[in-house]
Write a protein that holds these residues in place. Sequence first.
Motif, short mmCIF file in Angstrom:
data_model
loop_
_atom_site.label_atom_id
_atom_site.label_comp_id
_atom_site.label_asym_id
_atom_site.label_seq_id
_atom_site.Cartn_x
_atom_site.Cartn_y
_atom_site.Cartn_z
N ASP A 94 38.14 38.75 15.32
CA ASP A 94 37.00 38.39 16.16
C ASP A 94 37.43 37.43 17.26
N ILE A 95 38.63 36.89 17.14
CA ILE A 95 39.20 35.99 18.14
C ILE A 95 40.34 36.73 18.81
N LYS A 96 40.17 37.08 20.09
CA LYS A 96 41.12 37.98 20.75
C LYS A 96 41.62 37.46 22.10
N GLY A 97 41.50 36.17 22.37
CA GLY A 97 42.00 35.66 23.64
C GLY A 97 41.05 35.93 24.80
N HIS A 98 41.33 35.30 25.93
CA HIS A 98 40.41 35.38 27.07
C HIS A 98 41.10 34.92 28.35
N ARG A 99 40.42 35.12 29.46
CA ARG A 99 40.91 34.70 30.77
C ARG A 99 40.76 33.19 30.96
N VAL A 100 41.65 32.64 31.78
CA VAL A 100 41.46 31.34 32.41
C VAL A 100 41.91 31.48 33.86
N SER A 101 41.47 30.53 34.69
CA SER A 101 41.77 30.64 36.11
C SER A 101 41.34 29.35 36.80
N ASP A 102 41.17 29.44 38.12
CA ASP A 102 40.50 28.35 38.80
C ASP A 102 39.04 28.38 38.34
N PHE A 103 38.42 27.24 38.26
CA PHE A 103 37.09 27.15 37.67
C PHE A 103 36.03 27.65 38.65
N PRO A 104 35.02 28.42 38.15
CA PRO A 104 34.86 28.92 36.78
C PRO A 104 35.40 30.34 36.64
N HIS A 105 36.24 30.57 35.63
CA HIS A 105 36.83 31.89 35.43
C HIS A 105 35.78 32.93 35.06
N ALA A 106 34.64 32.50 34.53
CA ALA A 106 33.65 33.44 33.99
C ALA A 106 33.11 34.39 35.06
N ILE A 107 33.19 34.00 36.34
CA ILE A 107 32.66 34.88 37.39
C ILE A 107 33.50 36.13 37.55
N TYR A 108 34.72 36.13 36.99
CA TYR A 108 35.61 37.27 37.16
C TYR A 108 35.46 38.31 36.05
N LYS A 109 34.74 37.95 34.98
CA LYS A 109 34.44 38.90 33.90
C LYS A 109 35.70 39.57 33.37
N GLY A 110 36.64 38.78 32.93
CA GLY A 110 37.92 39.32 32.49
C GLY A 110 37.88 39.98 31.13
N GLY A 111 36.89 39.63 30.30
CA GLY A 111 36.82 40.19 28.96
C GLY A 111 37.84 39.56 28.03
N LYS A 112 38.03 40.18 26.87
CA LYS A 112 38.95 39.66 25.86
C LYS A 112 40.35 40.23 26.05
N LEU A 113 41.33 39.38 25.84
CA LEU A 113 42.72 39.82 25.94
C LEU A 113 42.98 40.98 24.98
N GLY A 114 42.46 40.89 23.77
CA GLY A 114 42.71 41.91 22.76
C GLY A 114 42.04 43.24 23.05
N ASP A 115 41.16 43.30 24.03
CA ASP A 115 40.53 44.56 24.43
C ASP A 115 41.16 45.15 25.68
N LEU A 116 42.15 44.46 26.24
CA LEU A 116 42.75 44.87 27.50
C LEU A 116 43.65 46.08 27.27
#
Length: 222
Positions: free
Chosen positions: A169-191
């Motif tokens: 259930d824990i699969k990693g995620h994006r980070v970036s310049d703040f706020p990363h959430a606007i980029y909708k990167g999803g989970k690393l484990g689903d990439l």
Amino acid sequence: MELMDLARREAVGAKFSADAMKRAQALTWDATEKIAAIIRPGMRESEAIAASKALLGTLGMDRIWHPVLVRFGENTLRTFSERSENDPVLGEDDIYFIDIGVVFGAHEGDCGFTRTTGTDPEMQRCAEDAKRLFDIVQAHWRDEKVTGQALYDFAKAQAQALGWVLNLDIKGHRVSDFPHAIYKGGKLGDLADTPSGGLWILEIQIAHPTRRFGAFYEDLLV
């Protein structure tokens, strides 16, 4: 995954800097170590979180970008989105982890690790193996250039080989310049493509197969 979709998931802002990301991550690690230094047996989980927030406020951060998590004992089995059960006191022979997400220089740092307070050999090995598993999985990504999905398949198998259960259930995620959430990167484990370095947090959460505790470790995939 089409290249256009990968580019969208890994999009960054106009002020993004790879060096600034590295600096933010280094400062976040330093902050996490400072938090660990003030956590001791006899503290309640809520007291540790309050003390952590107070300490972070003295370290020159821009802001906290995700809630500060400190989990004691059985709560080390809970995921980021789950609330802690009760408000446990950290024991003399116990296990805990810290997870903070802090903005420094307009870039997001995110890290977490597990520590023990006593000499329980299984707790100590669990804490150590969360970091060991992270290193094994990161090296696999570097060497084999695998997709995010394949990376977590590999992590699951490696966790089993070490005697632990990987929490998928824990699969990693994006980070970036703040706020990363606007980029909708999803989970690393689903990439479904190979993630780029310096943009994703690799999260490892393992559980003891029979006892009620686990361990957590996360860092920037580089």
